[in-house]
Design an enzyme around this catalytic site. Structure first.
Site, mmCIF file in Angstrom:
data_model
loop_
_atom_site.group_PDB
_atom_site.id
_atom_site.type_symbol
_atom_site.label_atom_id
_atom_site.label_comp_id
_atom_site.label_asym_id
_atom_site.label_seq_id
_atom_site.Cartn_x
_atom_site.Cartn_y
_atom_site.Cartn_z
ATOM 1 N N GLY A 144 -4.473 40.460 -31.629
ATOM 2 C CA GLY A 144 -5.749 39.752 -31.586
ATOM 3 C C GLY A 144 -5.636 38.236 -31.514
ATOM 4 C CG ASN A 200 -6.212 36.192 -25.668
ATOM 5 O OD1 ASN A 200 -6.138 35.003 -25.380
ATOM 6 N ND2 ASN A 200 -5.432 37.109 -25.110
ATOM 7 C CG MET A 202 -2.941 47.966 -25.450
ATOM 8 S SD MET A 202 -2.537 46.880 -24.044
ATOM 9 C CE MET A 202 -1.129 47.787 -23.363
ATOM 10 N NE ARG A 203 -6.782 54.486 -26.219
ATOM 11 C CZ ARG A 203 -6.324 55.743 -26.226
ATOM 12 N NH1 ARG A 203 -6.467 56.513 -25.166
ATOM 13 N NH2 ARG A 203 -5.710 56.224 -27.297
ATOM 14 C CG ASN A 262 -8.956 42.853 -18.989
ATOM 15 O OD1 ASN A 262 -8.632 42.771 -20.172
ATOM 16 N ND2 ASN A 262 -8.141 43.312 -18.065
ATOM 17 C CG HIS A 280 -3.682 41.094 -15.819
ATOM 18 N ND1 HIS A 280 -3.320 42.311 -16.332
ATOM 19 C CD2 HIS A 280 -2.726 40.779 -14.918
ATOM 20 C CE1 HIS A 280 -2.211 42.724 -15.765
ATOM 21 N NE2 HIS A 280 -1.831 41.812 -14.895
#
Lengths: 204, 204
Positions: A13, A15, A91-92, A108, A110
Site C-alpha cells: 500500500g 501508493n 492483484m485482481r 490503475n 502500472h
C-alpha cells in the site's frame, strides 16, 4: 470540488500512503471513503486504519465465477458516494459488475510505459528486455488487462549498471508522485475520456 | 578510432543528413563509405551525392526470394571495410545473408519506444493509442522486425493538443540528435552486446 475515493489494494500500500499523505497535507482535495483488500495480510490495511479509513477485506473465496467481490465492491463504493476507485497494487482483475458501475471511473497504475510490458512483472520484464527508457502509466481500467485509456505517463531513463532493485526503487518513486498528481487532476475535473479512447487533460 | 559506415535508405534521408553533418563538423569520427537505396527516387540519394558519398540503388526486382539485394549489400559493404550499417528510413527487412555478415553490426532507428508500436507506422500508432509518453529507439537489427538489442532510447512527453504532425516533427528532432549520438558511441567502441541480448554502454 472535493472528490470521494475508494482504493483497492493487495499488499504494502505504498501508493495508498502517498495519496493519504497528499490529502493530509492539502495538496489533493479528496477523501478516501473505503479501502478494500484482497488479502488479509496486506500491510496497506494498517496504513488505512492508521489514517482512520474504513477497510474491507475479502478472502479469495469471494473472487469466484459470479464476481461476488466485484459486486460487493461496487455496492459498497456506490453507497458511500465514491467518485473514483483507485487500484493500488491490487492483484485482481476488475470485472463487469464493477466496471459497469464505474465506467471510466476506475484507475490503475502500472510500473511500465504501456502498452509495453503489461502484466504482473512490468519492472522485471522491462529490465530483462534491456530497454533504456521505461516508466509509469496511470490509466482507466477496462475489461482487458492493463489496457484502457491512458491518463498520464512518466518516463525514466534506465542508468547503466542499475540492478533490477535499483530500477524498481526509482519506478516506485515516480509512482508516488504521479498517482497523487492524477488524483489531483481528477479532483479538479480536468480528465476527459474522448470518444476515440484517448484522454484529454484540460488546462488548469 | 574512426569507423566506416554504410547507410541504407528508402526516402528523404534526414537521418542520413544528420549523420553527414555531425561527421562534417567533427562531432563523430567516422566516414560513410556507401549509401544504398531501395528506391531510385529517394531524396537521400541527392544528399549522399552532395556529400561526395558513393550510392547504389537497387530496384524492387533485387528484393527477391533469394535475398539478392541483401547479398549485394553484404558484399559491397564488406569490400569497403564497413564496420557498421545504419538503417535510416530503409523500408525493407534485412535478411540472413546480410545479418550473418554483420552480426550486431546493423543498426536501426525506430520512431517509438520499442517494444511498443513496432511496424511502419510507429508515430501514428502511438498517437492513436493516446500514449502520453513516446520516443525514439536505436537498436541492432535482427531477423525479427523492430526487435534486437536496444542501444539507446529517448522519451518524449506528448503535449496536450498536439496534432500527429506536431508529434512527428518532435520525434524527428530527437532522431536527428540520438542517431548521431549512437554513432559516436559506436565510433568510441563503447557499445557492447551482452549474452542476454541487452546492451551495455561503457563509461567514456
Amino acid at each position: 470540488m472535493s472528490i470521494k475515493l475508494g482504493v483497492l489494494i493487495s499488499g504494502s500500500g505504498t501508493n495508498l500512503q502517498a495519496i493519504i499523505d497528499r490529502i493530509a497535507d492539502g495538496t489533493i482535495d479528496a477523501s478516501i471513503e473505503l479501502v478494500v483488500s484482497s488479502r488479509s495480510d496486506a500491510y496497506g490495511l494498517l496504513r488505512a486504519q492508521a489514517a482512520g479509513i474504513q477497510t474491507l477485506t475479502m478472502d479469495k473465496s469471494f473472487y469466484d465465477e459470479d464476481f461476488t467481490a466485484d459486486r460487493i465492491i461496487a455496492s459498497e463504493m456506490r453507497s458511500r458516494g465514491v467518485d473514483y476507485i483507485l487500484m493500488a497494487g491490487y492483484m485482481r482483475m476488475v470485472h463487469d459488475p464493477l466496471l459497469a458501475a464505474f465506467p471510466n471511473r476506475i484507475v490503475n497504475i502500472h510500473p511500465a510505459l504501456l502498452p509495453s510490458f503489461k502484466g504482473a512483472h512490468g519492472i522485471q520484464d522491462a529490465y530483462n528486455y534491456g530497454v533504456k527508457v521505461t516508466g509509469v502509466t496511470v490509466h482507466f481500467a477496462d475489461n482487458r488487462y492493463d489496457c484502457g485509456p491512458i491518463i498520464a505517463q512518466r518516463a525514466l531513463a534506465v542508468q547503466e549498471g542499475w540492478t533490477v532493485d535499483e530500477l524498481e526503487a526509482e519506478i516506485h518513486k515516480i509512482e508516488h508522485v504521479l498517482y497523487p498528481e492524477v488524483v489531483g487532476l481528477l479532483a479538479a475535473g480536468r480528465v476527459h475520456v474522448c470518444d476515440n479512447g484517448t484522454v484529454e487533460i484540460a488546462p488548469a
